[in-house]
Design a protein around this motif. Structure first.
Motif, PDB file in Angstrom:
ATOM      1  N   ARG A 108       1.448  -0.764 121.731  1.00 18.30           N
ATOM      2  CA  ARG A 108       1.847   0.465 122.415  1.00 18.30           C
ATOM      3  C   ARG A 108       2.486   0.153 123.758  1.00 18.30           C
ATOM      4  N   LEU A 109       1.921  -0.817 124.489  1.00 17.59           N
ATOM      5  CA  LEU A 109       2.505  -1.210 125.769  1.00 17.59           C
ATOM      6  C   LEU A 109       3.905  -1.781 125.584  1.00 17.59           C
ATOM      7  N   LEU A 110       4.070  -2.571 124.519  1.00 14.25           N
ATOM      8  CA  LEU A 110       5.382  -3.135 124.235  1.00 14.25           C
ATOM      9  C   LEU A 110       6.374  -2.023 123.900  1.00 14.25           C
ATOM     10  N   GLU A 111       5.905  -1.034 123.132  1.00 14.37           N
ATOM     11  CA  GLU A 111       6.757   0.097 122.764  1.00 14.37           C
ATOM     12  C   GLU A 111       7.158   0.906 123.997  1.00 14.37           C
ATOM     13  N   LEU A 112       6.178   1.130 124.884  1.00 14.49           N
ATOM     14  CA  LEU A 112       6.472   1.858 126.119  1.00 14.49           C
ATOM     15  C   LEU A 112       7.446   1.082 127.001  1.00 14.49           C
ATOM     16  N   SER A 113       7.278  -0.240 127.025  1.00 14.58           N
ATOM     17  CA  SER A 113       8.179  -1.070 127.812  1.00 14.58           C
ATOM     18  C   SER A 113       9.611  -0.982 127.286  1.00 14.58           C
ATOM     19  N   ARG A 114       9.746  -0.989 125.954  1.00 14.40           N
ATOM     20  CA  ARG A 114      11.073  -0.861 125.348  1.00 14.40           C
ATOM     21  C   ARG A 114      11.686   0.508 125.641  1.00 14.40           C
ATOM     22  N   ASP A 115      10.842   1.568 125.558  1.00 13.85           N
ATOM     23  CA  ASP A 115      11.343   2.913 125.854  1.00 13.85           C
ATOM     24  C   ASP A 115      11.802   3.004 127.306  1.00 13.85           C
ATOM     25  N   LEU A 116      11.023   2.382 128.195  1.00 21.10           N
ATOM     26  CA  LEU A 116      11.397   2.401 129.611  1.00 21.10           C
ATOM     27  C   LEU A 116      12.715   1.683 129.845  1.00 21.10           C
TER      28      LEU A 116
END
Length: 338
Positions: A108-116
């Motif tokens: 989830r953190l990786l996904e949020l980082s990509r979205d950011l």
């Protein structure tokens, strides 16, 4: 767990993870929470860990193993064994983390980082597009404006002969000044764009409010005449020049005067005043006799693209005062719209 590896403490998180209540699991061994095929192996490792490190120092052992839920399903956990010496003797504390939850959170953190990163790129592209649009539009607008300014100046100077009626000559002068002001605003747009990119800064200089107010009133006079409004000026005699941006001050005056004229009924009075409050503060105000507003969020009025509905009115006797802080000026200026 005690020295015999029996469970003596079992917290709420452990209850949720394994499906057992603390009252049900106490006095069982940690290996009872593991699959049958790995019970003995883990028990040997834990017992060896317990009896090998017999000193007073704290030792930690990390292992990733499969655990068994009360309903029988298996899941991976990360177990950290720590030997602790208490007054009652040595105990082993097992910190157990669900590997799936850790991986899920990391995912989830990786996904949020990509979205950011995507949002950051989109914001940068939008900002670049905005800057390009402003530069293009500024160029397109300046071309006809230069023609308006040039032709109006020629008429004002009567290059090819007299204009005729004296009022026409005054109107042409107003057209010329308005064109120059609009061109100045377009240049401001480019200045703001450069400011955003750190390429420029506002020019600060001493500004005498008397001619600044007079210039703004002259420019807005035709609109006031159309609505038969009376424009009045009241300025303290001892008013010293302020340090600010000349074009920004002029634009603030025009904005306030424009609103005052827009919301005033025919025959009313508009007063522009400037007075010294103390050594560091000057109040610059535009006061009209229009209706005021209620049921509104005052902070919104200072933001861009916010309008006021005509239905949100009330008698002048309960008028609101809207203070707009004028930035980039020293002494501090407050433009107050009544």
């Amino acid at each position: 767990m005690d020295s015999q590896l029996k469970i003596i403490e079992f917290n709420k998180t452990a209850e949720e993870m394994f499906g057992w209540k603390a009252s049900e699991i106490l006095d069982l061994r940690l290996k009872d929470l593991l699959p049958i095929n790995s019970k003995d192996n883990h028990d040997d490792v834990a017992r060896n860990f317990m009896h090998t490190h017999t000193g007073t120092h704290r030792f930690v052992l990390d292992r990733t193993v499969e655990a068994r839920h009360r309903d029988g399903h298996l899941f991976k956990v990360r177990i950290s064994l720590s030997r602790v010496i208490l007054d009652t003797g040595p105990v082993v504390m097992a910190i157990i983390r669900d590997v799936y939850e850790i991986e899920r959170m990391n995912s989830r953190l990786l996904e949020l980082s990509r979205d950011l990163q995507k949002q950051t790129r989109a914001a940068e592209e939008a900002n670049e597009a905005k800057s390009q649009f402003l530069a293009t539009m500024s160029h397109e607008l300046r071309t006809p404006l230069n023609a308006i300014i040039g032709f109006s100046q020629m008429i004002e100077e009567e290059v090819f002969g007299p204009v005729g009626h004296e009022k026409y000559k005054g109107y042409v002068g107003d057209i010329h000044k308005s064109g120059q002001h609009l061109l100045s605003l377009i240049n401001d747009v480019l200045d703001l764009s450069r400011l955003e990119h750190g390429e420029d800064s506002l020019t600060m200089e001493p500004v005498d409010l008397r001619p600044a107010i007079a210039k703004a009133l002259i420019q807005m006079r035709p609109l006031a005449i159309q609505k038969k409004l009376r424009l009045r000026i009241k300025i303290d005699r001892d008013l010293a020049p302020i340090q600010g941006n000349r074009r920004a001050i002029h634009q603030i005056l025009l904005n306030l005067l424009s609103n005052a004229i827009k919301f005033s009924a025919k025959g009313k009075r508009i007063l522009v005043s400037a007075k010294r409050e103390d050594a560091n503060h000057i109040t610059l105000s535009v006061e009209d006799q229009a209706v005021a507003f209620r049921n509104i969020k005052l902070p919104c009025l200072a933001g861009p693209f916010n309008g006021l509905k005509k239905t949100a009115t009330m008698p002048m006797k309960t008028v609101w005062a809207l203070a707009l802080p004028f930035a980039n000026a020293s002494p501090t200026i407050w433009a107050v719209l009544l």
